[in-house]
Design an enzyme around this catalytic site. Structure first.
Site, PDB file in Angstrom:
ATOM      1  CG  ASP A  96       4.661  56.600  10.272  1.00 53.20           C
ATOM      2  OD1 ASP A  96       3.652  56.496   9.522  1.00 53.20           O
ATOM      3  OD2 ASP A  96       4.997  57.676  10.774  1.00 53.20           O
TER       4      ASP A  96
HETATM    5  C1  NOJ Z   1       2.706  58.986   8.226  1.00 50.79           C
HETATM    6  C2  NOJ Z   1       2.609  59.710   9.537  1.00 50.79           C
HETATM    7  O1  NOJ Z   1       3.887  59.874  10.099  1.00 50.79           O
HETATM    8  C3  NOJ Z   1       1.713  59.015  10.550  1.00 50.79           C
HETATM    9  O2  NOJ Z   1       1.545  59.871  11.645  1.00 50.79           O
HETATM   10  C4  NOJ Z   1       0.403  58.632   9.933  1.00 50.79           C
HETATM   11  O3  NOJ Z   1      -0.408  58.022  10.901  1.00 50.79           O
HETATM   12  C5  NOJ Z   1       0.667  57.718   8.760  1.00 50.79           C
HETATM   13  N1  NOJ Z   1       1.452  58.431   7.772  1.00 50.79           N
HETATM   14  C6  NOJ Z   1      -0.600  57.208   8.127  1.00 50.79           C
HETATM   15  O4  NOJ Z   1      -1.270  58.198   7.446  1.00 50.79           O
END
Ligand code: NOJ
Length: 736
Positions: free
Chosen positions: A285
């Site tokens: 993430d």
């Molecule tokens: C953080 C989020 O937790 C995740 O769900 C998302 O896909 C990513 N950012 C990318 O935007």
């Protein structure tokens, strides 16, 4: 130096098997080029000289297009195919090996055509509908150059304080797993080869695993969870997504009892890859690799990179730790070349499966026009989904509204809204495309677009005294209240589950008028609706419904379609009751089902939920007979059929969701008091009845035992049928 001779690039031969092509490519890659494939950047830009230099050097494998770390909460300029293709052209035409970049974006519940938030989609309990919605989203996003989305989110969420409950399919592992799998099929196509279609996206099951258990409902917080709860609840929807062929999995920001998920070899390698056979890409993430330093398990970014890749994280999302350190970590032997190669292989395989080497440019490969506007066909799916998401939770008879009533007041902050009805994570959705509630009401009542007064008063409710005055002159008031989408979603936790400030005061003022009051609740999470349920004659929960918000609302409230949504998550009585889920395990001192305060756990309130999981009304009444089974015993490995007769005792059609639940009274570990197993949708005509039959294989009773392995026990299980978690009737079967 760009290669000009195609024979110098044998991996471009599409007739060769994917794995052969991967090996041909891997054999000629430098360590730096390999590391490049594992480096994901944000917003790659062909006009940025630094980005171009990195691309030319083969230093970037994928690009995420998002406005920032919590992009779901922000307006976004949108992704454009020309910009994406321009960056792609640099990678394909100017880098030594010409490996295309994989373009990613969070397409969570629609791209240009926006569907209800996932929690709303879950209220449909309809996997076919979810699959169709995901397929529309995939086609539109692919037209804009995107080929990878970070969806579906299959974290189970039992804590409404956590804003990301909006992005989930609720609290049931079976419902989340089934809808997650449907979402994957919609994005990627029903069979593995479909991924090569230019209108398909690679999906991503996220956030592996336990993220929905963040302490206190605080986003990004730590998670304390044991093996039983992980295996019997939280891992299950991920397993379903993997079994459906999901191409990628994202690691969660959370730890699991002290081990951050970006550094968790047991769950990433042993369970996900080893036990389940997942051979796709694991992506970090946002900044998740570098955050291992903040989580206190790595001294610096270099250690974090080593820990993450050896634990099983293939792609580093934007932290840059892999790009900065992986080459030297391989050179000095800290990270084995085989570990690096295995991750690179997975990325290359995904790019080849997507057909990116053959069709790198959206402009020449997409079957869609340059800008994919919502069409009648995509809007029809959005309307169907928004209607299916609509849950009626109270009705004293005021619904359905009568179009011939003399006058309506439509009030509240959402009456003229477009953008606020799209929901969290709608990066490419446009408020102007939304059918507003007031427009839909005018249309439904046959009133000219700009007319107000007489039959329909529209008032945003800013002045409680004015709106009260208007309510006195109208037959029925419909108040649209609830949360703005940016109060739910990522990073948006709350300590108060009530309506946003001021809204309850307006409802009190309206209720005081004494005329029928219908309250429609827009929300990204379960709210404490106690006061609302007392004040209103009818209450409906519509989540954030997307493009067709207004039309869906008018058609359900006026009874053009029957309400059919059911709650995919428990609504607690108050924030003090959290967590309140259906998966409570039995204690040594059970609380009686119908308890008063003396027998419950709290001195100051009842213990059960305000609204149980699976609850939702239609405009008629349905009765359930006691269930019967085809046989009192079922051989291990065999099956049993459970039948229940449901009868529509009213005078309107009933789209009933007949639910089947399980209780396993004696097992190696404590099992949930009740667990949703299956459901059937039946439409009963007025006065009509139907016997609904569930064929239940004994494998449906599988659970992870004391040592974590899957097992089915001989002995009694209780199967329960009914309309929701709070109204179930048991029948017993013995597995022999
Ligand atoms: C953080 C989020 O937790 C995740 O769900 C998302 O896909 C990513 N950012 C990318 O935007």
């Amino acid at each position: 130096m760009p290669a000009t001779d195609p024979t110098a690039r044998p991996w471009l031969d599409a007739a060769l098997p994917v794995d052969t092509r991967v090996e041909l490519l891997l054999a000629v890659m430098t360590t730096a080029e390999k590391v490049g494939q594992l480096h994901q950047v944000a917003n790659l830009d062909a006009d940025d000289p630094d980005d171009v230099a990195t691309l030319v050097a083969g230093g970037v494998g994928s690009s995420l297009y998002a406005s920032g770390a919590t992009a779901g909460n922000e307006r976004d300029p949108g992704v454009r195919r020309e910009a994406v293709d321009a960056a792609q052209r640099v990678a394909v035409e100017r880098s030594r090996l010409g490996i295309p970049v994989l373009v990613a974006r969070d397409v969570v519940h629609g791209h240009r055509t926006v569907f209800p938030i996932p929690l709303g989609l879950a209220a449909s309990f309809d996997d076919g509908l979810v699959e169709r919605a995901a397929a529309v989203a995939a086609g539109e996003a692919a037209a804009d150059g995107v080929r990878w989305t970070f969806a579906p989110m299959v974290d189970l969420s039992e804590d409404p304080r956590w804003g990301r409950v909006a992005e989930s399919f609720g609290e049931s592992p079976v419902l989340s797993g089934r809808l997650g799998a449907a979402f994957v099929r919609g994005l990627q196509g029903p069979s593995a080869d479909d991924l090569a279609d230019a209108g398909r996206l690679a999906g991503c099951a996220k956030h592996f695993v336990g993220y929905g258990l963040a302490a206190g409902g605080r986003d990004y917080d730590t998670v304390s969870v044991g093996e039983n709860t992980l295996r019997n609840l939280h891992l299950r929807p991920f397993r379903a997504a993997v079994d459906a062929g999901v191409a990628t999995v994202m690691a969660g920001f959370n730890d699991v009892d002290g081990t951050p998920m970006h550094a968790h070899p047991r769950l990433l390698r042993d369970v996900l890859r080893g036990e389940w056979g997942f051979d796709g890409v694991v992506v970090a993430d946002w900044l998740g690799v570098a955050q291992l330093v903040d989580q206190g398990v790595a001294a610096d970014a270099r250690e974090a990179a080593a820990l993450a890749i050896t634990s099983g994280v293939d792609v580093d999302m934007v932290s840059g730790a892999y790009a900065a350190h992986l080459e030297s970590l391989v050179d000095d032997g800290t990270v084995a070349t085989e570990v690096l190669d295995a991750s690179v292989r997975r990325v290359l395989r995904l790019k080849l499966r997507l057909g990116l080497f053959e069709r790198p440019y959206a402009a020449t490969s997409s079957p869609y026009p340059a800008t994919s506007e919502p069409t009648d066909a995509t809007r029809a799916v959005a309307l169907e989904a928004a209607r299916a998401a609509h849950v009626v939770v109270k009705n004293d008879g005021v619904l359905p509204l009568r179009a011939d009533a003399t006058s309506y007041l439509l009030t509240g902050p959402f009456v003229e809204e477009g953008e606020a009805l799209l929901g969290t994570w709608t990066l490419d959705g446009r408020g102007d495309d939304v059918v507003t509630p007031s427009a839909a009401f005018r249309h439904r009542l046959g009133i000219a677009d700009d007319a107000t007064g007489e039959r329909l008063w529209v008032d945003d409710g800013r002045f409680a005294d004015r709106v009260q005055q208007r309510a006195r002159r109208c037959d029925v008031t419909v108040a649209l209240v609830g949360e703005h989408p940016w109060r739910s979603g990522e990073a948006n936790s709350v300590t108060d589950l009530g309506l946003p400030p001021g809204q309850l005061d307006v409802l009190r003022a309206l209720a005081a008028v004494g005329r029928p009051l219908v309250v429609v609740v827009y929300t990204g999470r379960p709210l404490d609706l106690g006061a609302v349920l007392e004040l209103a004659d009818a209450v409906t929960v519509v989540w954030h419904p997307g493009l067709e918000a207004g039309n869906a609302l008018a058609s359900v409230l006026f009874g053009d379609v029957e309400p059919s949504g059911r709650l995919p998550v428990t609504f607690p009585r108050s924030v003090g009751h959290v967590p309140t889920s259906t998966h409570q395990r039995p204690t040594g001192r059970p609380i009686p089902a119908a308890h008063d305060r003396r027998e419950g756990r709290y001195l100051d309130d009842l213990t059960g939920p305000r609204l149980p999981f699976g609850f939702g009304l239609s405009y008629t009444s349905v009765t359930y007979a006691a269930p019967t089974v085809s046989a009192a015993t079922a051989p291990l490995g065999g099956s049993v059929s459970v039948r229940v007769e449901v009868r529509n005792t009213g005078d309107r059609p009933a789209p009933e969701l007949v639910q089947l639940w399980l209780r396993d009274p004696v097992a190696q570990v404590t099992r949930p008091v009740a667990e949703l197993l299956d459901w059937r949708r039946v439409t009963l005509p007025p006065g009509g009845s139907r016997v609904v039959e569930f064929d239940v294989g004994t494998d449906a009773f599988t659970y992870a035992g004391r040592d974590g392995t899957a097992r089915v026990d001989r002995g009694e299980v209780v199967l329960l049928t009914g309309p929701h978690a709070g109204d179930l009737t048991p029948v017993t079967v013995t597995v022999v």
